[in-house]
Design a protein around this motif. Structure first.
Motif, short mmCIF file in Angstrom:
data_model
loop_
_atom_site.label_atom_id
_atom_site.label_comp_id
_atom_site.label_asym_id
_atom_site.label_seq_id
_atom_site.Cartn_x
_atom_site.Cartn_y
_atom_site.Cartn_z
N ALA A 111 0.82 1.70 42.64
CA ALA A 111 1.86 2.11 41.70
C ALA A 111 3.01 1.11 41.71
CB ALA A 111 2.36 3.49 42.10
N ARG A 113 7.62 -2.99 39.02
CA ARG A 113 8.23 -4.28 39.38
C ARG A 113 7.52 -4.98 40.55
NH1 ARG A 113 11.49 -0.85 37.18
NH2 ARG A 113 11.50 0.50 39.00
N SER A 136 2.44 6.01 31.40
CA SER A 136 3.23 5.83 30.18
C SER A 136 3.49 4.35 29.93
CB SER A 136 4.57 6.56 30.31
OG SER A 136 5.41 5.88 31.21
N SER A 137 3.35 3.55 31.00
CA SER A 137 3.67 2.13 30.85
C SER A 137 2.69 1.42 29.91
CB SER A 137 3.68 1.44 32.22
OG SER A 137 2.41 1.49 32.78
N THR A 168 7.03 8.83 34.36
CA THR A 168 8.01 8.79 35.46
C THR A 168 8.12 10.14 36.21
OG1 THR A 168 9.19 7.16 34.12
CG2 THR A 168 10.31 7.92 36.11
N ARG A 188 7.94 9.46 45.67
CA ARG A 188 7.71 8.08 46.14
C ARG A 188 9.04 7.38 46.41
NH1 ARG A 188 4.68 5.94 41.32
NH2 ARG A 188 5.93 4.14 41.86
N MET A 229 10.68 4.73 44.00
CA MET A 229 11.19 5.04 42.66
C MET A 229 12.71 5.18 42.67
SD MET A 229 8.16 7.34 41.02
CE MET A 229 8.99 7.52 39.44
N PHE A 285 17.86 5.70 45.06
CA PHE A 285 19.29 5.94 44.76
C PHE A 285 19.83 7.02 45.70
CE2 PHE A 285 19.25 4.58 39.94
CZ PHE A 285 19.01 3.27 40.34
N THR A 292 21.76 -0.42 42.29
CA THR A 292 21.76 -1.31 41.12
C THR A 292 21.23 -0.53 39.93
OG1 THR A 292 21.28 -3.14 42.60
CG2 THR A 292 20.91 -3.53 40.26
N TYR A 338 20.12 -0.86 36.18
CA TYR A 338 19.79 -1.84 35.15
C TYR A 338 20.23 -1.33 33.77
CZ TYR A 338 16.80 -3.82 38.80
OH TYR A 338 16.33 -4.34 39.96
N LEU A 382 19.11 2.15 29.87
CA LEU A 382 17.67 2.40 29.94
C LEU A 382 17.46 3.91 30.03
CD1 LEU A 382 16.66 -0.32 32.58
CD2 LEU A 382 16.68 -0.51 30.09
N VAL A 392 19.37 6.28 32.62
CA VAL A 392 19.47 6.09 34.08
C VAL A 392 20.88 6.44 34.57
CG1 VAL A 392 19.21 4.43 35.96
CG2 VAL A 392 17.57 4.44 34.09
N ASP A 445 9.91 -4.12 33.30
CA ASP A 445 10.51 -2.86 32.85
C ASP A 445 10.47 -2.73 31.33
OD1 ASP A 445 11.42 -0.91 34.52
OD2 ASP A 445 13.21 -2.03 35.13
O1 LIG Z 1 5.81 6.37 33.88
C1 LIG Z 1 5.21 5.46 34.39
O2 LIG Z 1 4.18 5.04 33.94
C2 LIG Z 1 5.76 4.75 35.57
O3 LIG Z 1 6.85 5.52 36.09
C3 LIG Z 1 7.52 4.92 37.13
O4 LIG Z 1 8.07 3.68 36.71
P1 LIG Z 1 9.55 3.67 36.17
O5 LIG Z 1 9.70 4.53 34.98
O6 LIG Z 1 9.92 2.24 36.03
O7 LIG Z 1 10.31 4.41 37.36
P2 LIG Z 1 11.42 3.87 38.37
O8 LIG Z 1 10.94 2.71 39.11
O9 LIG Z 1 11.88 5.04 39.13
O10 LIG Z 1 12.59 3.40 37.40
C4 LIG Z 1 13.24 4.33 36.54
C5 LIG Z 1 14.35 3.64 35.80
O11 LIG Z 1 15.33 3.21 36.75
C6 LIG Z 1 15.60 1.85 36.54
N1 LIG Z 1 15.94 1.23 37.83
C7 LIG Z 1 15.02 1.13 38.79
C8 LIG Z 1 15.34 0.59 40.02
C9 LIG Z 1 16.64 0.15 40.25
O12 LIG Z 1 17.00 -0.35 41.32
N2 LIG Z 1 17.56 0.28 39.26
C10 LIG Z 1 17.26 0.83 38.04
O13 LIG Z 1 18.11 0.92 37.17
C11 LIG Z 1 14.38 1.25 35.93
O14 LIG Z 1 14.70 0.10 35.20
C12 LIG Z 1 13.91 2.39 35.06
O15 LIG Z 1 14.55 2.35 33.84
C13 LIG Z 1 6.58 4.67 38.28
O16 LIG Z 1 7.26 3.96 39.31
C14 LIG Z 1 5.36 3.90 37.86
O17 LIG Z 1 4.46 3.86 38.95
C15 LIG Z 1 4.72 4.50 36.64
O18 LIG Z 1 4.03 5.65 36.96
#
Ligand SMILES: O=C(O)[C@H]1O[C@H](OP(=O)(O)OP(=O)(O)OC[C@H]2O[C@@H](n3ccc(=O)[nH]c3=O)[C@H](O)[C@@H]2O)[C@H](O)[C@@H](O)[C@H]1O
Length: 431
Positions: free
Chosen positions: A176, A179, A218-219, A271, A278, A281, A286, A297, A299, A307, A357, A384
């Motif tokens: 999973a 990034r 969803s990615s 998500t 996990r 995530m 956070f 951080t 984004y 986002l 976020v 992302d």
């Molecule tokens: O639905 C999915 O298919 C995926 O969901 C999840 O991915 P994401 O939606 O990217 O979740 P997640 O990492 O929690 O970042 C959430 C937000 O926080 C932002 N983000 C993240 C880290 C950070 O340090 N700062 C930040 O702003 C970041 O930019 C983002 O906008 C699963 O990890 C993945 O395995 C997959 O299942």
């Protein structure tokens, strides 16, 4: 004077040939005597080696048949017991990634309602394996047997299908993280491509073939801008290797459906968050940082747009998974041959209400009663996507899927779990 032993055991082989020391018959006799002694000794050594080897093999097989390593009799019994169905029209499910976040929740839900469940997980160290071990303990308490193994292990999978006629496979084992794919691309190929194919091969060869429900993501919508995301939208613009391997998984499963008659249901998770989640995530890391007084951080997208994610609570996802298993048609193949068309489905499992976020952070601050130290950064080009938003009407219609937990409530449940699991006393640790 030479001792008796020395008489019969030449100190070096060369002495047999020392013609100047012995003469005539005596030499012949001694030579003959020495040869037979050597022969006897050789025989003795041979017997010794043979008995050592058979003792070793006895010990090996003893260990194999008595211990819990895979393939042992004890192991087989644990697998059979765990796969036992305890309700009318129940199913026996092999859950891959069962020590994972979604896998552990789904395994427990199935077991609680009387289905047979066998879990498998490779306990890799992508994130703290002690959390996976803790989830394993939860499964133990529910009498779910969890095998420590990799879905790339052809022999182990063959053995499993040999012992149990699994009706379903809930395939949740995966690499999973969006990034992390830039850091360790091979791990995505290993689990999400090679592992998937190995598992599908085992399912295709199994008799009867199980129906398969598996986790896509969803990615796969990648750079799709049409909202909300529907299953029929384009998914040919992945933004990360993770997304690309999930998209590849959808194509690969289609092939196995088409050629071998495997019943396939792919679930695009949005998500997923909640207790026992996990640590990689955002909502989880956070929480940790906020409690430890460390910065987080956040984004931000293009043009300073926040986002957003369609965060989906774990209990809703579990209902979607169980609903998918319950409605999955049977696979039609046998002996590796297709006998007729089989079901092929793909569903979004989201929440339908994206939250930015920064809003998610504000909710955490409220639950934790601590202000976050935020660093806002422009979203790096690391895979992302700016937002996700699920259209779930298909899952609603076909699975009766209806998410009921909003982010505010779900994060509250997560925070309660987090504080108790990591031993924080809220009134002390937060100001
Ligand atoms: O639905 C999915 O298919 C995926 O969901 C999840 O991915 P994401 O939606 O990217 O979740 P997640 O990492 O929690 O970042 C959430 C937000 O926080 C932002 N983000 C993240 C880290 C950070 O340090 N700062 C930040 O702003 C970041 O930019 C983002 O906008 C699963 O990890 C993945 O395995 C997959 O299942």
């Amino acid at each position: 004077m030479r001792g008796l032993e020395e008489e019969f055991i030449p100190s070096t082989p060369g002495k047999f040939k020392d013609k100047t020391y012995y003469s005539g018959n005596r030499q012949l006799h001694r030579c003959f005597a020495s040869t037979s002694t050597m022969f006897l000794w050789a025989l003795f050594l041979l017997a010794l080696t043979a008995s050592y080897l058979s003792f070793q093999s006895f010990m090996d097989s003893g260990t194999r048949y008595l211990s819990s390593t895979w393939g042992s009799l004890h192991w087989e019994k644990q697998v059979r017991d765990s796969a036992q169905i305890h309700r009318v029209n129940g199913m026996s499910v092999l859950v891959t990634g069962a020590a994972g976040f979604v896998g552990s929740h789904v395994s427990i839900a199935l077991k609680k309602r009387g289905d047979g469940v066998v879990g498998i997980d490779n306990f890799n160290n992508y994130y703290d394996p002690s959390l996976k071990k803790a989830r394993k303990n939860l499964l133990n308490l529910q009498n779910v047997f969890l095998i420590e193994g990799d879905i790339n292990d052809v022999h182990m999978l063959a053995k499993l299908f040999d012992i149990v006629a699994f009706t379903h496979v809930m395939h949740l084992a995966a690499q999973a993280g969006v990034r992390y794919a830039m850091e360790n691309p091979k791990s995505y190929v290993h689990s999400n491509i090679a592992g998937l194919v190995t598992l599908l091969e085992a399912c295709k060869n199994a008799n009867p073939q199980p129906a398969i429900v598996w986790a896509s993501s969803s990615s796969v919508y990648g750079l799709n801008e049409k909202v909300p995301f529907s299953e029929s939208d384009r998914t040919d613009q992945p933004a990360s290797l993770y997304a690309a391997t999930k998209k590849a998984g959808e194509e690969i499963t289609h092939t196995y459906n088409h050629i071998y008659g495997l019943s396939i249901t792919g679930l695009r998770f949005f998500t997923v968050y909640g207790p026992w989640g996990r640590p990689d995530m955002a909502y989880f890391s956070f929480t940790r940082n906020i409690l430890q007084g460390k910065p987080i951080t956040v984004y931000r997208g293009k043009n300073r747009v926040d986002l957003a994610r369609d965060f989906t609570y774990i209990d809703d996802i579990v209902k979607g998974c169980v609903g998918s298993l319950d409605t999955a048609g049977k696979s039609t193949g046998s002996g590796g041959k297709k006998r007729g068309p089989a079901m092929f489905r793909i569903f979004n499992l989201g929440n339908t209400s994206p939250v930015t976020v920064p809003m998610m952070v504000a909710m955490l601050e409220k639950h934790l009663k601590v202000k976050a130290k935020k660093h806002v950064l422009d979203m790096p080009g690391n895979g992302d996507v700016p937002f996700t938003h699920a259209n779930i009407s298909l899952a609603q219609k076909e699975l009766g899927y209806k998410p009921t937990t909003n982010l505010q409530t779900g994060l509250g449940k997560f925070v309660r779990w987090y504080l108790s699991y990591y031993g924080y006393r809220q009134e002390k640790s937060v100001k």
